[in-house]
Scaffold this active site. Structure first.
Site, short mmCIF file in Angstrom:
data_model
loop_
_atom_site.label_atom_id
_atom_site.label_comp_id
_atom_site.label_asym_id
_atom_site.label_seq_id
_atom_site.Cartn_x
_atom_site.Cartn_y
_atom_site.Cartn_z
N GLU A 155 -0.50 -9.40 -0.78
CA GLU A 155 -1.46 -9.82 -0.58
C GLU A 155 -2.86 -9.99 -2.11
O GLU A 155 -3.44 -10.82 -2.33
CB GLU A 155 -2.78 -8.90 0.06
CG GLU A 155 -2.25 -9.31 1.72
CD GLU A 155 -1.97 -7.72 2.53
OE1 GLU A 155 -2.49 -6.67 1.94
OE2 GLU A 155 -3.40 -8.67 3.51
N GLY A 196 0.38 -5.16 0.83
CA GLY A 196 -0.66 -5.46 -0.47
C GLY A 196 -0.41 -6.14 -2.27
O GLY A 196 -1.11 -6.26 -1.72
N GLU A 212 3.82 -5.38 7.38
CA GLU A 212 3.15 -4.32 8.06
C GLU A 212 3.55 -4.45 9.58
O GLU A 212 3.78 -3.15 10.29
CB GLU A 212 1.24 -4.67 7.87
CG GLU A 212 0.98 -4.97 6.27
CD GLU A 212 0.87 -5.55 5.48
OE1 GLU A 212 1.96 -6.76 6.01
OE2 GLU A 212 0.99 -6.67 4.37
N ALA A 257 0.44 -1.26 -0.15
CA ALA A 257 -0.06 0.23 0.12
C ALA A 257 0.87 1.12 -0.08
O ALA A 257 2.00 1.12 0.40
CB ALA A 257 -0.51 0.15 0.97
#
Ligand code: DAK
Length: 263
Positions: free
Chosen positions: A117, A114, A137, A69
């Site tokens: 993911e 992300g 994270e 992200a």
């Protein structure tokens, strides 16, 4: 299909499409605009599913698939904006799973947070020798928010996933393959993309209906108990019986010819 976006590119090549995350200067980090455009793009693909037999997801350039992200944007978000961002990201990951054709993640370079993911919400992952995976994270005071705590555990097992998520360490492609996260590895990005097209072409010669139903049954059933999973399998097995594809496939076998599922 609307293919005009700023942060992603959709290129249709015959029956297949290549979706590229294109923010190379930020290592293809996922900001709100990427998610918004991905949501629009995948919704269009889902609604025009009869025009495609497969999708490849990759990142622009050689250095990164997706470096996670967008930390710059995320650091300025209010709690409500973070919630909206996470909700949109999770919807995008579900859309990859809901597409009624196979989606291959082609990972070049970093697939972190992300990015890892996003790759895991595809049907399977191909990677180059430079690929690097991780869920860092916790180093940022966060937890994976686009399904990482769930999908990684399901893919590689809960204990290995906990070790990766708690340490936040990055793993090289060999380890990712050994863990079952990556299916095949390649020397170069071009080689990987060509192999993904070859795989989708092979899959595309099978019944599109059967492939899409197999995808749905596996996504729906694999997390259930074996008894409930078998019930899901039996339900869809029954539904696919008597369809044009099933009749063509079995008839072609009996007539000793190749099935033609294009009609
Ligand atoms: N976001 C924004 N910019 C990024 C970025 C990222 N994730 N990763 C890299 N960049 C930018 C760098 O800032 C740099 O920009 P400039 O300084 O040139 O302007 C440029 O990309 C090149 O990066 P580096 O100069 O750092 O390149 P290096 O080769 O030295 O290092 C690296 C590459 C990938 C090891 C390093 O960039 C790095 O560690 N990046 C961060 C990786 C990371 O921590 N990713 C996980 C992000 S957290 C949630 C939902 C989801 C999430 C969270 C919450 N909700 C539930 C709310 C997901 C979180 C994440 O993904």
């Amino acid at each position: 299909m609307n293919t005009k976006f700023e942060t992603i590119q959709l290129e249709q090549k015959g029956d297949f499409a290549v979706l590229t995350i294109s923010r190379e200067k930020s290592l293809n980090a996922l900001n709100l605009q990427v998610h918004t455009e991905l949501h629009a793009c995948l919704s269009t693909l889902k609604n025009n599913a009869d025009k495609l037999r497969g999708l490849i997801l990759t990142g622009a350039g050689e250095k990164a698939f997706i470096a996670g992200a967008d930390i710059v944007e995320m650091s300025k978000m209010s709690s409500q904006e973070a919630f909206d961002f996470a909700t949109l990201g999770q919807q995008v990951s579900l859309l990859f799973e809901e597409l009624p054709f196979p989606v291959i993640a082609c990972v070049n370079g970093f697939a972190l947070g992300g990015g890892c993911e996003m790759a895991m919400s595809c049907d399977f992952i191909y990677a180059t020798q430079t690929a690097m995976f991780g869920q860092p994270e916790v180093k940022l005071g966060l937890i994976p928010g686009f399904g990482g705590t769930q999908r990684l555990a399901k893919l590689i097992g809960r204990n290995k996933a906990k070790e990766l998520i708690f340490t936040g360490r990055n793993i090289k492609v060999e380890e990712a393959k050994e863990m079952g996260l990556v299916v095949k590895t390649f020397e170069t990005k071009d080689e990987m993309l060509a192999a993904a097209v070859t795989t989708l072409t092979k899959i595309g010669m099978n019944s599109p209906l059967a492939v899409s139903v197999a995808k749905r049954v596996m996504n729906e059933g694999c997390d259930l108990t074996i008894e409930d999973g078998l019930k899901v399998e039996a339900k869809y097995f029954g539904e696919i019986f008597g369809t044009a594809d099933m009749i063509e496939g079995t008839t072609a076998f009996l007539e000793k010819r190749k099935a033609n599922f294009n009609n």
